[in-house]
Scaffold this motif. Sequence first.
Motif, PDB file in Angstrom:
ATOM      1  N   SER B 324      38.098  15.973  -4.952  1.00  0.00           N
ATOM      2  CA  SER B 324      37.955  17.035  -5.944  1.00  0.00           C
ATOM      3  C   SER B 324      39.008  18.107  -5.675  1.00  0.00           C
ATOM      4  CB  SER B 324      36.561  17.641  -5.858  1.00  0.00           C
ATOM      5  OG  SER B 324      36.425  18.357  -4.650  1.00  0.00           O
ATOM      6  N   VAL B 325      39.178  19.003  -6.615  1.00  0.00           N
ATOM      7  CA  VAL B 325      40.161  20.075  -6.439  1.00  0.00           C
ATOM      8  C   VAL B 325      39.824  20.865  -5.173  1.00  0.00           C
ATOM      9  CG1 VAL B 325      41.030  22.233  -7.419  1.00  0.00           C
ATOM     10  CG2 VAL B 325      40.675  20.224  -8.893  1.00  0.00           C
ATOM     11  N   SER B 326      38.541  21.157  -4.987  1.00  0.00           N
ATOM     12  CA  SER B 326      38.193  21.984  -3.833  1.00  0.00           C
ATOM     13  C   SER B 326      38.381  21.228  -2.530  1.00  0.00           C
ATOM     14  CB  SER B 326      36.763  22.505  -3.952  1.00  0.00           C
ATOM     15  OG  SER B 326      35.879  21.438  -4.110  1.00  0.00           O
ATOM     16  N   SER B 327      38.052  19.908  -2.514  1.00  0.00           N
ATOM     17  CA  SER B 327      38.216  19.170  -1.259  1.00  0.00           C
ATOM     18  C   SER B 327      39.686  19.013  -0.926  1.00  0.00           C
ATOM     19  CB  SER B 327      37.517  17.812  -1.345  1.00  0.00           C
ATOM     20  OG  SER B 327      38.274  16.922  -2.131  1.00  0.00           O
ATOM     21  N   LEU B 328      40.524  18.873  -1.967  1.00  0.00           N
ATOM     22  CA  LEU B 328      41.961  18.741  -1.732  1.00  0.00           C
ATOM     23  C   LEU B 328      42.534  20.045  -1.188  1.00  0.00           C
ATOM     24  CD1 LEU B 328      43.046  16.674  -4.872  1.00  0.00           C
ATOM     25  CD2 LEU B 328      43.199  15.950  -2.490  1.00  0.00           C
ATOM     26  N   GLU B 329      42.051  21.141  -1.757  1.00  0.00           N
ATOM     27  CA  GLU B 329      42.575  22.443  -1.289  1.00  0.00           C
ATOM     28  C   GLU B 329      42.213  22.662   0.176  1.00  0.00           C
ATOM     29  OE1 GLU B 329      41.253  25.089  -4.321  1.00  0.00           O
ATOM     30  OE2 GLU B 329      43.180  24.965  -5.361  1.00  0.00           O
ATOM     31  N   GLN B 330      40.985  22.260   0.503  1.00  0.00           N
ATOM     32  CA  GLN B 330      40.528  22.362   1.884  1.00  0.00           C
ATOM     33  C   GLN B 330      41.458  21.564   2.804  1.00  0.00           C
ATOM     34  OE1 GLN B 330      37.811  24.209   2.957  1.00  0.00           O
ATOM     35  NE2 GLN B 330      38.611  23.715   4.996  1.00  0.00           N
ATOM     36  N   ALA B 331      41.780  20.344   2.352  1.00  0.00           N
ATOM     37  CA  ALA B 331      42.616  19.446   3.158  1.00  0.00           C
ATOM     38  C   ALA B 331      44.018  20.030   3.314  1.00  0.00           C
ATOM     39  CB  ALA B 331      42.676  18.068   2.504  1.00  0.00           C
ATOM     40  N   ARG B 332      44.517  20.633   2.219  1.00  0.00           N
ATOM     41  CA  ARG B 332      45.854  21.195   2.305  1.00  0.00           C
ATOM     42  C   ARG B 332      45.872  22.345   3.304  1.00  0.00           C
ATOM     43  NH1 ARG B 332      48.343  23.907  -2.907  1.00  0.00           N
ATOM     44  NH2 ARG B 332      46.675  25.336  -2.329  1.00  0.00           N
ATOM     45  N   ARG B 333      44.819  23.163   3.223  1.00  0.00           N
ATOM     46  CA  ARG B 333      44.750  24.283   4.153  1.00  0.00           C
ATOM     47  C   ARG B 333      44.712  23.763   5.596  1.00  0.00           C
ATOM     48  NH1 ARG B 333      39.933  26.621   2.147  1.00  0.00           N
ATOM     49  NH2 ARG B 333      40.427  26.287  -0.022  1.00  0.00           N
ATOM     50  N   ASP B 334      43.943  22.680   5.809  1.00  0.00           N
ATOM     51  CA  ASP B 334      43.841  22.131   7.165  1.00  0.00           C
ATOM     52  C   ASP B 334      45.047  21.297   7.542  1.00  0.00           C
ATOM     53  OD1 ASP B 334      41.417  23.226   6.942  1.00  0.00           O
ATOM     54  OD2 ASP B 334      40.273  21.338   6.831  1.00  0.00           O
ATOM     55  N   ASN B 335      45.974  21.129   6.549  1.00  0.00           N
ATOM     56  CA  ASN B 335      47.124  20.268   6.766  1.00  0.00           C
ATOM     57  C   ASN B 335      46.702  18.827   7.099  1.00  0.00           C
ATOM     58  OD1 ASN B 335      49.790  20.153   6.446  1.00  0.00           O
ATOM     59  ND2 ASN B 335      50.273  21.656   8.027  1.00  0.00           N
ATOM     60  N   ALA B 336      45.636  18.410   6.503  1.00  0.00           N
ATOM     61  CA  ALA B 336      45.091  17.074   6.787  1.00  0.00           C
ATOM     62  C   ALA B 336      45.621  16.072   5.765  1.00  0.00           C
ATOM     63  CB  ALA B 336      43.569  17.100   6.748  1.00  0.00           C
ATOM     64  N   SER B 337      45.261  14.787   5.946  1.00  0.00           N
ATOM     65  CA  SER B 337      45.721  13.745   5.022  1.00  0.00           C
ATOM     66  C   SER B 337      44.779  13.677   3.819  1.00  0.00           C
ATOM     67  CB  SER B 337      45.731  12.390   5.727  1.00  0.00           C
ATOM     68  OG  SER B 337      44.393  11.982   5.955  1.00  0.00           O
TER      69      SER B 337
END
Lengths: 322, 425
Positions: B324-337
């Motif tokens: 989802s948009v929110s899960s992707l944003e979270q991942a980007r913030r964490d610099n995760a895959s």
Amino acid sequence: MQTLSFNPLYPFETLEIPFDDWVEVAFDWIAGARPVFQAIRRPIDWVLEGITDLLLFLPPGLMIALLALVAWQIVGGRLALGTALSLFFVGLIGAYEQSMVTLALVLTAVFFCAVIGVPLGILAARSDRFETGLRPVLDTMQTTPAFVYLVPIVVLFGIGNVPGVIVTIIFAVAPLIRLTNLGIRQVPKDVIEAANAFGASGRQLLFKVQLPLATKTIMAGVNQSLMLALSMVVIASMISVGGLGQMVLRGIGRLDMGLAVIGGIGIVVLAIVLDRMTQALASSERERGGRRFVERGPIGLVRGLSAGRTASAAAAATQRRG
Amino acid sequence: MNDKIVVENLYKIFGPDPRDALALVRRGLDKDEIFARTGNTVGVCDASFTVREGEIFVIMGLSGSGKSTMVRMFNRLIEPTAGSISIDGRDITKLDEAGLRDLRRKTISMVFQSFALLPHIKVVDNVAFGLELAGMSREERRERALAALEQVGLAANAESYPDELSGGMQQRVGLARALAADPPILLMDEAFSALDPLIRSEMQDELIRLQDEKKRTIIFISHDLDEAMRIGDRIAIMQGGIVVQVGTPDEILKNPANEYVRSFFRGVDISKVLTAADIATKTQVTIIDKPEQGPRAALRLLGDFDREYGFVIGRGRRFAGVVSVSSLEQARRDNASLDAALVPEVATVLPEAPLHELMGVVATSPHPVPVVDDQGRYRGVVSRTSLLQALDNLPAETGTDAETQAQSPAEAVPQQPSPVAAAGE
Ligand SMILES: Nc1ncnc2c1ncn2[C@@H]1O[C@H](COP(=O)(O)OP(=O)(O)O)[C@@H](O)[C@H]1O
Ligand SMILES: [Mg+2]
């Protein structure tokens, strides 16, 4: 003398058709074909003689026992007892021999009724046109008083037992034709269709489907023919057919009540026994307890006994060996 | 699949003067006019279609539409007026009596609505009837009849008489009789219509089971749509003697040829007939899961198409999960895959699940529910809107070509409306 002139108010004093003469001439002409009628007589003669000889050959005691066994086989123990007792009584009152003669006449007539009637009934069931043509003939045969065709039969065939059988056949065959026709036409359409769908030939359809499913109705026709044949016994005796009918006729002629009643009793006994037997034949095996013909009655008993004996013999044999 | 039966320009006209009427039919007059003018009834009019080997081909139509007439021309219980019927390439309208009997004994057998068993012989003899007609010896036909009874589960009743059995059992006998000669073609004229609903569906299952064991070509007449949909591989719909449509149940359901055909489906419970695969859409954003792929590209894609959720697909179109948009944003913030952005516990449905089983899942899921087959492949999604549209019998933008897509190369980009984030962007 003054010649009569035509008067429209009394037309028959001058006008007349010699119809009776014509009929006579026609019969003379037909009677010219005597060999044909002799040929018709012959098979009837054979069958009648065969059956009569058979019935009169056995001593009465044995014959009555045999008929009782037949009744037991076809219907059951009660009719067997009834048959034995009533035939014994008929013998006691002095009509045994005449009963056997009448039985032979009736059986012969019914045999030929079946030989003629069943094929005609089958043909009528197969062709609407044949049925339409046949119907008025059957109506005529059934409604014409038997006395009316006694005369032509005598002219063509003479008198005696064989012409008597012929008269009886004519009188009794119609219901068998009708009921055979009806029985076959009543076979459900879908069953016929199924048989065709599985590749039945015309013959297979007739013998494996139509006739088996019409058996009950055909046997009802046999029963009716038999009863009609018995009812002809007295009339047929007018052309000097022997047997019980002759007793009745003579009794009436001489105002001998005793003789007439004895003959009458004989006819009634035969009627009851034969009626019960043919009715039983008309109902299927399954309607009568599901045991097959050979597993019932005296035949079943004998089979059971002999099977028991062979079984015990076999058991004994194994025992001996063991 | 081979064509087993080819019907070409087949006509049947009942009545005093079929030839005359035939000329009128060919001039385009309709059934009623022809009856009024000539007294002839058009039973079947210009039918052309093929039945494929090994399929259950259902012929449907209202009473009097010519179904029975049609099927009876296949074994010539009814003689065609014109046209041809070829079975394995041989025109059976030209067969002589002997050839026809042979065809009926070996190639085609029939099951009847009224069972049409012989009441005077036992069940086993009924089953052996066709073999008896063909002249098989007593022992051999008895053996084969017992085997056929075994197939329909009635071996124990071999020695009964037909009238001792219930309707359902009698029709099993009818079926066994048809199977006894092991014919490649079976004609069944409303074979189950006289049975009560429970027994009826039992018999349908039985037929499908028999068909699984050994493929026969079955022409099945029915006036019941549920039955047709349930057992039919393809359906032909007849109206007034004319074959108005031939197709798979789905094709006909989605594209009825005319109002008559549509009216058949009016009473149909769509939720039991249509499956998830039928209404799955592919218009969602799908994201190809590549090792080097990060959440950034996916986020942009969702943004471009103004979607809240994206569906992640791995190698071989394997469904990987939902982002989802929110899960992707979270991942980007964490610099995760991308994998880290997958929403946990996503419910999926099988493509063959009927619609009525989807309602609960679709209603409670925050995003459209992915349709994933038993191989784990992504087949589209079912959204609330598409489900409601389908249930309302409205034409939805359904994935009619779901199958072609599933077959397309795994890495290929799904077709147009479906935006994709590809690798290396
Ligand atoms: N033997 C026949 N004679 C005349 N008309 C018939 C005959 N069989 C069927 N028909 C007519 O042909 C049409 C189609 O009948 P049928 O094939 O039995 O329909 P269905 O099986 O679809 O109910 C109907 O109009 C029917 O009246
Ligand atoms: Mg029908």
